[in-house]
Design an enzyme around this catalytic site. Sequence first.
Site, mmCIF file in Angstrom:
data_model
loop_
_atom_site.group_PDB
_atom_site.id
_atom_site.type_symbol
_atom_site.label_atom_id
_atom_site.label_comp_id
_atom_site.label_asym_id
_atom_site.label_seq_id
_atom_site.Cartn_x
_atom_site.Cartn_y
_atom_site.Cartn_z
ATOM 1 N N ARG A 197 0.083 15.250 13.080
ATOM 2 C CA ARG A 197 0.606 14.979 11.732
ATOM 3 C C ARG A 197 0.579 16.206 10.816
ATOM 4 O O ARG A 197 -0.195 16.279 9.853
ATOM 5 C CB ARG A 197 -0.128 13.805 11.088
ATOM 6 N N ASP A 244 4.520 1.080 11.982
ATOM 7 C CA ASP A 244 3.318 0.407 11.476
ATOM 8 C C ASP A 244 3.177 -1.029 11.981
ATOM 9 O O ASP A 244 2.177 -1.695 11.686
ATOM 10 C CB ASP A 244 3.303 0.419 9.935
ATOM 11 N N CYS A 278 -5.920 13.480 12.504
ATOM 12 C CA CYS A 278 -5.627 12.063 12.296
ATOM 13 C C CYS A 278 -5.510 11.410 13.654
ATOM 14 O O CYS A 278 -5.010 12.013 14.608
ATOM 15 C CB CYS A 278 -4.318 11.932 11.525
ATOM 16 N N ARG A 281 -8.694 -0.385 4.625
ATOM 17 C CA ARG A 281 -7.873 0.647 3.975
ATOM 18 C C ARG A 281 -6.533 0.065 3.558
ATOM 19 O O ARG A 281 -5.955 0.501 2.562
ATOM 20 C CB ARG A 281 -7.603 1.807 4.944
ATOM 21 N N LYS A 333 0.836 -1.212 0.000
ATOM 22 C CA LYS A 333 0.000 0.000 0.000
ATOM 23 C C LYS A 333 0.865 1.254 0.000
ATOM 24 O O LYS A 333 0.674 2.158 -0.802
ATOM 25 C CB LYS A 333 -0.913 0.004 1.235
ATOM 26 N N ASN A 334 1.816 1.310 0.920
ATOM 27 C CA ASN A 334 2.570 2.549 1.065
ATOM 28 C C ASN A 334 3.570 2.781 -0.065
ATOM 29 O O ASN A 334 4.054 3.883 -0.243
ATOM 30 C CB ASN A 334 3.268 2.602 2.433
HETATM 31 N N1 EPU Z 1 5.994 15.042 10.294
HETATM 32 C C1 EPU Z 1 6.012 16.382 10.577
HETATM 33 N N2 EPU Z 1 5.808 17.250 9.540
HETATM 34 C C2 EPU Z 1 5.574 16.833 8.276
HETATM 35 C C3 EPU Z 1 5.558 15.449 8.009
HETATM 36 C C4 EPU Z 1 5.773 14.566 9.041
HETATM 37 O O1 EPU Z 1 6.233 16.793 11.711
HETATM 38 O O2 EPU Z 1 5.392 17.675 7.395
HETATM 39 C C5 EPU Z 1 6.227 14.093 11.396
HETATM 40 C C6 EPU Z 1 5.025 13.166 11.622
HETATM 41 O O3 EPU Z 1 4.033 13.783 12.404
HETATM 42 C C7 EPU Z 1 5.683 11.984 12.279
HETATM 43 C C8 EPU Z 1 7.040 11.923 11.582
HETATM 44 O O4 EPU Z 1 7.255 13.214 11.020
HETATM 45 O O5 EPU Z 1 5.883 12.260 13.629
HETATM 46 C C9 EPU Z 1 7.177 10.879 10.497
HETATM 47 O O6 EPU Z 1 6.016 10.887 9.676
HETATM 48 P P1 EPU Z 1 6.095 10.624 8.113
HETATM 49 O O7 EPU Z 1 5.943 11.918 7.401
HETATM 50 O O8 EPU Z 1 7.284 9.806 7.794
HETATM 51 O O9 EPU Z 1 4.786 9.770 7.888
HETATM 52 P P2 EPU Z 1 3.994 9.735 6.530
HETATM 53 O O10 EPU Z 1 4.957 9.861 5.426
HETATM 54 O O11 EPU Z 1 2.866 10.697 6.584
HETATM 55 C C10 EPU Z 1 4.148 7.164 6.092
HETATM 56 C C11 EPU Z 1 3.202 6.003 6.027
HETATM 57 C C12 EPU Z 1 2.659 5.703 7.405
HETATM 58 C C13 EPU Z 1 3.833 5.388 8.330
HETATM 59 C C14 EPU Z 1 4.810 6.561 8.338
HETATM 60 C C15 EPU Z 1 6.062 6.308 9.143
HETATM 61 C C16 EPU Z 1 2.268 6.122 3.812
HETATM 62 C C17 EPU Z 1 1.089 6.316 2.970
HETATM 63 N N3 EPU Z 1 2.109 6.302 5.121
HETATM 64 O O12 EPU Z 1 3.377 8.281 6.569
HETATM 65 O O13 EPU Z 1 1.852 4.538 7.267
HETATM 66 O O14 EPU Z 1 3.372 5.148 9.625
HETATM 67 O O15 EPU Z 1 5.227 6.861 6.982
HETATM 68 O O16 EPU Z 1 6.726 5.210 8.652
HETATM 69 O O17 EPU Z 1 3.327 5.799 3.327
HETATM 70 C C18 EPU Z 1 0.058 3.111 7.726
HETATM 71 O O18 EPU Z 1 0.325 2.513 6.675
HETATM 72 O O19 EPU Z 1 -0.760 2.652 8.568
HETATM 73 C C19 EPU Z 1 0.699 4.384 8.009
HETATM 74 C C20 EPU Z 1 0.250 5.245 8.909
#
Ligand code: EPU
Length: 436
Positions: A126, A313, A121, A405, A22-23
Amino acid sequence: MDRLVVNGGARLEGRLTASGSKNAVLPLMAAALLTDEPVVLHRVPALRDVTTMGLILKQLGVELQAEDGTLVLQAASTESLRDEPREASYDLVSTMRASVCVLGPLVARVGQARVSLPGGCVLGVRPVDMHMKGLNALGARIEVDGGYLVSDVGRRLQGSRLFLGSTFGSSVLATANVLMAATLAEGTTRITSAAMEPEIVQLVTLLQSMGARITGIGGPELLVEGVERLSGTEMTTQGDRIEAGTFLIGAAMTRGDVTIDGVDPSHLAAVTDTLGQAGAEVTCGDDWIRVQADRRLESTDVTTLPYPGFPTDLQAQHMTAMAVARGLSVITERIFPDRFMHVAELLRLGADIRKEGNQAIVSGCERLSGAPVMASDLRASAALVLAGLVAEGQTEVRRVYHIDRGYERIDARMAALGAEIRREKQPHLDPQRPDW
Ligand code: EPU
């Protein structure tokens, strides 16, 4: 609304092929916005998040055709996207945060974008500040207007040096967003503290096959030399490491024996190492992992970290395993400090867990007892299904739309491994026709 009813006591045993990730597939789909030629993706999982991303891309002028796990995406011409500005609506974006990664490709190719801010969320606040910081460094001039991220730069983005780190480490989707934007920018972009997750590696591979010039694949610094245009491509999505990890943890905690094919063992090294420490036997081949256990697991501490560390995850699933392991374990959540919604539900099943800040202290108990529980997010729901496998009696996991999802037919796949699980419609109260 559906619920999953699990009868505890069965051990998971057998062989399954991992679904497409998915990711990984969500940013691959967004990358179709970078070209007006077809992007063909194979091994696309049938998931609600994939459908949502498809609907968002449709709003943005992408035509989609899906058949047997293959998805063909073709974006409209740059001229028509400029003449007829479109937006990614709040209705869709608010249901899936990953949709924010259409922003980078749109601004890069069209010079304008209007993408709803995702909003709240269950995993915590986030924010999207890192996405904005990275894209603004490329000259995207993103503003927030009426709940939307808006850019109307009207010209090519400019390559830049930028740092994408934070106190939590790197951001997966911010890296994806900025990387995609940089491929079409003028000049060179150096992204320092880029995410190194396998999903980013696959995105880099896709972009390279579209003609992007990127070096540093898999490392914390990516160098992107912008090109004027990208072409279409074809790619097979890698196996879902989180889905695989969920089944393997399930095998270990039910004293089972499960082999997952079609997944890269190096993507799950932190997880299989933890399972080994907990007393399970792990064997791996080039693209398969087998986990066997013949006794109760031992307590094992875990701290979630960016890749290659233990993935957030799989934190909830590991906690469930520890809830029935021997001894005391400490689980520290470093990525999403509030990602503990499953704790209260595990307590309903009789688990002994104390939460302190971003840590959970789990005292393993001999048995859990089945009860109705509520799914709060995708991975927490999967953890509750695992809990149901080892709980005495019947566990009912409600609000399973969360699980749909990100897990393809989890009930059928668990059942294929021997779990006693079925999906039922959950009766709901209709205020127009009260049934008293
Ligand atoms: N963060 C910020 N600012 C930003 C972006 C992120 O502060 O602009 C923080 C987040 O709040 C978090 C950390 O940085 O504390 C890392 O978050 P990240 O941005 O890496 O998460 P993401 O890219 O939004 C993806 C996966 C998530 C997974 C995370 C961490 C996808 C679609 N989602 O989210 O997957 O938990 O990386 O590995 O790729 C899931 O599949 O259930 C899921 C939540």
